[in-house]
Design a protein around this motif. Structure first.
Motif, PDB file in Angstrom:
ATOM      1  N   GLN A 181     -14.687 -68.957  49.437  1.00 52.31           N
ATOM      2  CA  GLN A 181     -13.606 -69.928  49.222  1.00 52.31           C
ATOM      3  C   GLN A 181     -13.966 -71.134  48.351  1.00 52.31           C
ATOM      4  O   GLN A 181     -13.146 -72.034  48.170  1.00 52.31           O
ATOM      5  CB  GLN A 181     -13.031 -70.407  50.560  1.00 52.31           C
ATOM      6  N   VAL A 182     -15.194 -71.181  47.826  1.00 52.42           N
ATOM      7  CA  VAL A 182     -15.519 -72.253  46.880  1.00 52.42           C
ATOM      8  C   VAL A 182     -14.756 -71.967  45.585  1.00 52.42           C
ATOM      9  O   VAL A 182     -14.751 -70.838  45.105  1.00 52.42           O
ATOM     10  CB  VAL A 182     -17.038 -72.306  46.608  1.00 52.42           C
ATOM     11  N   VAL A 183     -14.101 -72.986  45.018  1.00 50.51           N
ATOM     12  CA  VAL A 183     -13.314 -72.783  43.794  1.00 50.51           C
ATOM     13  C   VAL A 183     -14.079 -73.252  42.555  1.00 50.51           C
ATOM     14  O   VAL A 183     -14.185 -72.541  41.571  1.00 50.51           O
ATOM     15  CB  VAL A 183     -11.949 -73.520  43.883  1.00 50.51           C
ATOM     16  N   THR A 184     -14.606 -74.469  42.613  1.00 51.67           N
ATOM     17  CA  THR A 184     -15.347 -74.995  41.466  1.00 51.67           C
ATOM     18  C   THR A 184     -16.766 -75.342  41.899  1.00 51.67           C
ATOM     19  O   THR A 184     -16.959 -76.130  42.840  1.00 51.67           O
ATOM     20  CB  THR A 184     -14.659 -76.265  40.916  1.00 51.67           C
ATOM     21  N   PHE A 185     -17.727 -74.770  41.217  1.00 49.11           N
ATOM     22  CA  PHE A 185     -19.131 -75.006  41.561  1.00 49.11           C
ATOM     23  C   PHE A 185     -19.883 -75.377  40.279  1.00 49.11           C
ATOM     24  O   PHE A 185     -19.811 -74.658  39.283  1.00 49.11           O
ATOM     25  CB  PHE A 185     -19.724 -73.723  42.167  1.00 49.11           C
ATOM     26  N   THR A 186     -20.568 -76.515  40.287  1.00 50.27           N
ATOM     27  CA  THR A 186     -21.212 -76.982  39.053  1.00 50.27           C
ATOM     28  C   THR A 186     -22.729 -77.119  39.216  1.00 50.27           C
ATOM     29  O   THR A 186     -23.230 -77.303  40.329  1.00 50.27           O
ATOM     30  CB  THR A 186     -20.654 -78.360  38.626  1.00 50.27           C
ATOM     31  N   PRO A 187     -23.456 -77.080  38.099  1.00 51.28           N
ATOM     32  CA  PRO A 187     -24.917 -77.213  38.159  1.00 51.28           C
ATOM     33  C   PRO A 187     -25.378 -78.543  38.769  1.00 51.28           C
ATOM     34  O   PRO A 187     -26.421 -78.592  39.408  1.00 51.28           O
ATOM     35  CB  PRO A 187     -25.340 -77.128  36.690  1.00 51.28           C
ATOM     36  N   SER A 188     -24.624 -79.622  38.550  1.00 51.44           N
ATOM     37  CA  SER A 188     -25.077 -80.920  39.072  1.00 51.44           C
ATOM     38  C   SER A 188     -25.084 -80.899  40.608  1.00 51.44           C
ATOM     39  O   SER A 188     -26.069 -81.291  41.243  1.00 51.44           O
ATOM     40  CB  SER A 188     -24.199 -82.054  38.539  1.00 51.44           C
ATOM     41  N   TRP A 189     -24.003 -80.427  41.214  1.00 48.89           N
ATOM     42  CA  TRP A 189     -23.951 -80.322  42.683  1.00 48.89           C
ATOM     43  C   TRP A 189     -24.967 -79.277  43.156  1.00 48.89           C
ATOM     44  O   TRP A 189     -25.729 -79.503  44.090  1.00 48.89           O
ATOM     45  CB  TRP A 189     -22.534 -79.936  43.144  1.00 48.89           C
ATOM     46  N   GLY A 190     -24.967 -78.134  42.475  1.00 47.87           N
ATOM     47  CA  GLY A 190     -25.841 -77.028  42.867  1.00 47.87           C
ATOM     48  C   GLY A 190     -27.313 -77.414  42.830  1.00 47.87           C
ATOM     49  O   GLY A 190     -28.071 -77.058  43.740  1.00 47.87           O
ATOM     50  N   ASP A 191     -27.706 -78.153  41.814  1.00 49.72           N
ATOM     51  CA  ASP A 191     -29.110 -78.566  41.685  1.00 49.72           C
ATOM     52  C   ASP A 191     -29.525 -79.462  42.851  1.00 49.72           C
ATOM     53  O   ASP A 191     -30.630 -79.334  43.383  1.00 49.72           O
ATOM     54  CB  ASP A 191     -29.286 -79.306  40.347  1.00 49.72           C
ATOM     55  N   GLU A 192     -28.632 -80.344  43.248  1.00 54.11           N
ATOM     56  CA  GLU A 192     -28.962 -81.276  44.330  1.00 54.11           C
ATOM     57  C   GLU A 192     -28.976 -80.597  45.699  1.00 54.11           C
ATOM     58  O   GLU A 192     -29.618 -81.077  46.624  1.00 54.11           O
ATOM     59  CB  GLU A 192     -27.957 -82.445  44.358  1.00 54.11           C
TER      60      GLU A 192
END
Lengths: 99, 247
Positions: free
Chosen positions: A44-55
């Motif tokens: 159910q995740v819609v938008t996933f970005t490298p900045s959030w993912g990296d942290e």
């Protein structure tokens, strides 16, 4: 242990938000047993970005190594982000769907 | 006291149309000015301009409005509908954009990617300027889905200044722009540096999306299947960053 990312939101974007999310969840990680797998579920995740993912994924990967596994990663922004993070980390994430 | 009046020049920059167009609109009653002083200058109430923006959101020239806002001197806050003063406001509006994009059938497969690259461009503005905004803090962020365009701009320090902290030999905006979009930077000290713009490039070149990006006097355009970036030197100098995503 399963970590359901939807519990942090479905628009997972930004370093600050990623950092806050990890800090908030960190106490729960202390309950994980020595051999236990840590499964991050992207359902159910819609938008996933490298900045959030990296942290969020970065500290999990360095802490749990091959015990970290990913699930429900079909979303195109999840796919694109994981591809970039793998390049940065020089490691490949293990996906439960393929293992 | 903050003036409630705008000159015709200020109004034209905010709306992204020429002064001649505003004169025509005034004469036809489409957007009346409030008075003509003895010298013949037209002035506008800020509230009239805000109402015009609200009523005509589908026909606005968002890109020109953003570029004017980013280059105006002195800087002023954009109208509230376009303004994200902090990352929380940006996050909230990004969630709204994501939801609106998700309703468009033609973007069914790629809307999370459009939302993600928008997020990374906005993040970049905040991550590299927090505590160091030269004048107006925050970003201009707006979209027109009927026209297939998303626009973001900031009045920050620009990529050359922030990237020089970890690449001191960078000589100009063109090199800084190329580095930001192509070089993988894994070392973090002395500042957190994401690889967000590399992500943006990878996503755009693999999908039916195009990107315009400017910082300083350097601008680039990327579209699907582009292996190289078309980086040009421009006459208009812009201290911060300006981006347009089209789809």
């Amino acid at each position: 242990m399963n970590i359901f990312l939807k519990k942090f939101g479905t628009t997972l974007n930004g370093r600050q938000f990623g950092k806050e999310s990890f800090a908030a969840f960190e106490p729960s990680l202390r309950d994980i047993k020595k051999e236990e797998k840590v499964i991050v579920d992207f359902d159910q995740v819609v938008t996933f970005t490298p900045s959030w993912g990296d942290e969020f994924l970065g500290p999990l990967l360095s802490r749990f190594g091959e015990r970290l596994m990913l699930k429900n990663t079909e979303n195109p922004s999840v796919q694109a982000t994981l591809k970039l993070l793998e390049k940065i980390y020089g490691k490949t994430f293990i996906n439960t769907d393929n293992s | 006291m903050v003036s409630k009046l705008l000159t015709i020049d200020q109004a034209s920059k905010i709306l992204g149309v020429s002064i001649q167009t505003l004169r025509r609109w005034d004469d036809s009653g489409r957007l009346p000015s409030i008075s003509r002083k003895a010298a013949g200058h037209r002035h506008y109430l800020k509230s009239d301009i805000a109402n015009y923006i609200n009523d005509n959101s589908k026909n606005l020239f968002l890109f020109k409005m953003a570029r004017n806002w980013a280059t105006n001197d002195p800087g002023t806050e954009p109208f509230s509908d376009f303004y994200c003063p902090d990352i929380s406001a940006f996050q909230a509006r990004l969630t709204r954009l994501e939801s609106e994009l998700g309703k468009l059938k033609r973007l069914n497969k790629i809307f999370p990617l459009i939302s993600a690259i928008t997020g990374e461009i906005g993040n970049n503005s905040f991550d590299h300027n927090l505590g160091n905004w030269p004048d107006v803090l925050g970003i201009f962020f707006s979209w027109n889905l009927a026209k297939g365009i998303i626009v973001l701009a900031d009045r920050g320090q620009g990529i050359l200044v922030t990237l020089k902290k970890i690449r001191p030999k960078l000589a100009n905006h063109q090199d800084a722009l190329r580095t930001a979009f192509t070089e993988m930077i894994s070392g973090r000290a002395p500042e957190y540096r994401g690889n967000g713009l590399k992500f943006v490039k990878d996503v755009v070149s693999a999908n039916e999306i195009s990107l315009f990006f400017q910082t300083g006097n350097a601008q680039l355009e990327i579209k699907k299947n582009d292996s190289d970036m078309n980086i040009k030197k421009t006459d208009i100098n812009l201290r911060g960053c300006l981006a347009a995503i089209k789809f």
